[in-house]
Design an enzyme around this catalytic site. Sequence first.
Site, PDB file in Angstrom:
ATOM      1  CG  ASP A  86      -6.919  -3.910   7.397  1.00  0.00           C
ATOM      2  OD1 ASP A  86      -7.663  -4.149   8.371  1.00  0.00           O
ATOM      3  OD2 ASP A  86      -6.124  -4.748   6.924  1.00  0.00           O
ATOM      4  CG  HIS A 142     -14.975  -6.964   7.634  1.00  0.00           C
ATOM      5  ND1 HIS A 142     -15.082  -8.337   7.553  1.00  0.00           N
ATOM      6  CD2 HIS A 142     -13.989  -6.617   6.761  1.00  0.00           C
ATOM      7  CE1 HIS A 142     -14.186  -8.807   6.687  1.00  0.00           C
ATOM      8  NE2 HIS A 142     -13.512  -7.779   6.200  1.00  0.00           N
ATOM      9  CB  SER A 227     -12.682   3.407  -0.820  1.00  0.00           C
ATOM     10  OG  SER A 227     -11.724   2.395  -0.550  1.00  0.00           O
TER      11      SER A 227
END
Length: 257
Positions: A86, A142, A227
Amino acid sequence: MLKLCLKSLVELTGNKYISKGIAAFTSSKFSRFLIPIFTSVYKLNKEDMRYPPASYESLQALFTRQLKPGIRTIDNHPSSAVSPVDGIINDYGSIRDGMTISVKNQQLSISELLGGESHAADYNNGSYIVVYLSPHHYHRIHSPVNGQISDSRTLGGKSYPVNNFGLKYGTRPLTTNYRKITEIDTHGKNKCAVIKVGALNVNSIHVTYQSDKLEKGEEMGFFSFGSTVILLFTQLSFSMISLNQSIKVGERIGHFG
């Protein structure tokens, strides 16, 4: 003078002792009092969380939270690549013969980013996309594709902020920060590099995959602090995406072929 002062401030945030202090505090029970403040200030989506905010034992536990099972839909088209996180799309485009990419008007070397020309060669004339994760976002990573891990390595030392402030005043943070790189060979013989860039240099990136075979949408790891993820592809045509667009895990970013 102002630019020098701002650059010094960015350098200070990369100091390992300051990073250790922040990491120790945010992972301790003493940081719990910050959870409701953090949740409110950054407007965290409580509906997506696996557990309510008050259930977490530390600020870091909240930051590295998992989602409710099934809350994200993974695009299952066999030739698609999906967002691994996200976040916000900072930049995307093609990798040309100069072997550089442009991020926020900075020219970054693919060779420096990946740790050598031999690693970079496969991605010449390929594609890239950069996704920034703010404190607001879910911070687990992911797999963007189905495939098999062909290489993994860790590069970099200090880690500076990767937000707009850090990109402007830091020392090429995206190519010099502490980062973990996972390269995946897809079943269609294409290759994808998942470059996880930390924003603090003390254990800021954690790998969780247990096998060298990955399914699209499978968890690969998580960030402990702010990040950025950079994806490189040997061959990918982008779908309907745009700069500064919000994107979620599993949403299609492009397709192979």
